[in-house]
Design a protein around this motif. Structure first.
Motif, PDB file in Angstrom:
ATOM      1  N   GLU A  13      -8.916  78.380  18.486  1.00 58.39           N
ATOM      2  CA  GLU A  13      -9.610  79.175  17.476  1.00 58.39           C
ATOM      3  C   GLU A  13     -10.278  80.399  18.092  1.00 58.39           C
ATOM      4  OE1 GLU A  13     -12.402  76.655  15.492  1.00 58.39           O
ATOM      5  OE2 GLU A  13     -10.814  75.554  14.464  1.00 58.39           O
ATOM      6  N   GLN A  14     -10.761  80.223  19.322  1.00 56.62           N
ATOM      7  CA  GLN A  14     -11.539  81.294  19.955  1.00 56.62           C
ATOM      8  C   GLN A  14     -10.720  82.096  20.949  1.00 56.62           C
ATOM      9  OE1 GLN A  14     -15.642  79.992  21.162  1.00 56.62           O
ATOM     10  NE2 GLN A  14     -14.823  78.013  20.553  1.00 56.62           N
ATOM     11  N   LEU A  15      -9.448  81.723  21.091  1.00 51.16           N
ATOM     12  CA  LEU A  15      -8.640  82.314  22.147  1.00 51.16           C
ATOM     13  C   LEU A  15      -8.560  83.840  22.051  1.00 51.16           C
ATOM     14  CD1 LEU A  15      -6.942  81.697  24.628  1.00 51.16           C
ATOM     15  CD2 LEU A  15      -4.958  81.441  23.148  1.00 51.16           C
ATOM     16  N   PHE A  16      -8.372  84.340  20.837  1.00 53.77           N
ATOM     17  CA  PHE A  16      -8.180  85.787  20.690  1.00 53.77           C
ATOM     18  C   PHE A  16      -9.491  86.532  20.918  1.00 53.77           C
ATOM     19  CE2 PHE A  16      -4.654  83.898  18.325  1.00 53.77           C
ATOM     20  CZ  PHE A  16      -3.622  84.487  19.022  1.00 53.77           C
ATOM     21  N   ILE A  31     -14.549  78.128  27.699  1.00 53.84           N
ATOM     22  CA  ILE A  31     -13.093  78.245  27.578  1.00 53.84           C
ATOM     23  C   ILE A  31     -12.447  78.234  28.962  1.00 53.84           C
ATOM     24  CG2 ILE A  31     -11.210  79.759  26.835  1.00 53.84           C
ATOM     25  CD1 ILE A  31     -12.838  80.470  24.410  1.00 53.84           C
ATOM     26  N   ASP A  32     -13.039  78.970  29.901  1.00 54.26           N
ATOM     27  CA  ASP A  32     -12.521  78.947  31.276  1.00 54.26           C
ATOM     28  C   ASP A  32     -12.410  77.516  31.786  1.00 54.26           C
ATOM     29  OD1 ASP A  32     -12.176  81.646  31.621  1.00 54.26           O
ATOM     30  OD2 ASP A  32     -14.164  81.979  32.488  1.00 54.26           O
ATOM     31  N   ARG A  33     -13.455  76.759  31.531  1.00 53.24           N
ATOM     32  CA  ARG A  33     -13.498  75.378  32.027  1.00 53.24           C
ATOM     33  C   ARG A  33     -12.386  74.543  31.377  1.00 53.24           C
ATOM     34  NH1 ARG A  33     -18.735  74.890  31.569  1.00 53.24           N
ATOM     35  NH2 ARG A  33     -18.596  73.757  29.633  1.00 53.24           N
ATOM     36  N   HIS A  34     -12.199  74.754  30.085  1.00 53.33           N
ATOM     37  CA  HIS A  34     -11.147  74.012  29.394  1.00 53.33           C
ATOM     38  C   HIS A  34      -9.767  74.405  29.929  1.00 53.33           C
ATOM     39  CE1 HIS A  34      -9.424  71.798  25.926  1.00 53.33           C
ATOM     40  NE2 HIS A  34      -8.432  72.677  26.078  1.00 53.33           N
ATOM     41  N   CYS A  38      -6.817  72.013  31.072  1.00 58.93           N
ATOM     42  CA  CYS A  38      -5.821  71.756  30.036  1.00 58.93           C
ATOM     43  C   CYS A  38      -4.618  72.672  30.211  1.00 58.93           C
ATOM     44  CB  CYS A  38      -6.443  71.937  28.659  1.00 58.93           C
ATOM     45  SG  CYS A  38      -5.287  71.609  27.333  1.00 58.93           S
ATOM     46  N   ARG A  39      -3.538  72.067  30.612  1.00 58.42           N
ATOM     47  CA  ARG A  39      -2.307  72.808  30.867  1.00 58.42           C
ATOM     48  C   ARG A  39      -1.778  73.495  29.597  1.00 58.42           C
ATOM     49  NH1 ARG A  39      -0.623  74.986  35.221  1.00 58.42           N
ATOM     50  NH2 ARG A  39       1.364  75.903  34.711  1.00 58.42           N
ATOM     51  N   ASP A  40      -1.830  72.803  28.490  1.00 56.51           N
ATOM     52  CA  ASP A  40      -1.304  73.347  27.235  1.00 56.51           C
ATOM     53  C   ASP A  40      -2.023  74.634  26.845  1.00 56.51           C
ATOM     54  OD1 ASP A  40       0.479  71.348  27.041  1.00 56.51           O
ATOM     55  OD2 ASP A  40      -0.566  70.218  25.478  1.00 56.51           O
ATOM     56  N   CYS A  41      -3.336  74.579  26.872  1.00 60.74           N
ATOM     57  CA  CYS A  41      -4.119  75.752  26.469  1.00 60.74           C
ATOM     58  C   CYS A  41      -3.989  76.853  27.505  1.00 60.74           C
ATOM     59  CB  CYS A  41      -5.583  75.369  26.265  1.00 60.74           C
ATOM     60  SG  CYS A  41      -5.818  74.319  24.827  1.00 60.74           S
TER      61      CYS A  41
END
Ligand SMILES: [Zn+2]
Length: 79
Positions: A13-16, A31-34, A38-41
């Motif tokens: 949701e926050q990627l953009f 987000i950096d931490r995720h 998380c390979r997918d993200c």
């Protein structure tokens, strides 16, 4: 300060906003931490980054936010 664990949905949701650099420092760190875990993200973020680079090089065309949101919704539906 407690570390917040983001779900993949929240990251997408926050990627953009994140890629636009319009997210606050705390949100960006979450987000950096995720993305580190998380390979997918991570793959998704890298893909969008490259896509942006290409569209910027192609003349600064930026897709409308509404279309981006629709795309995110489409992605989330697949999971
Ligand atoms: Zn994820």
């Amino acid at each position: 300060m407690t570390e917040r664990e983001l779900s993949c949905e929240e990251v997408l949701e926050q990627l953009f906003t994140y890629l636009d650099g319009e997210i606050d420092a705390a949100g960006s760190a979450d987000i950096d931490r995720h993305l580190e875990r998380c390979r997918d993200c991570y793959t998704r973020a890298e893909f969008e980054k490259k896509l942006r680079l290409k569209t910027e090089q192609a003349g600064g065309f930026a897709p409308a936010p509404e279309r981006l949101r629709a795309r995110i919704r489409g992605l989330l539906d697949r999971y």
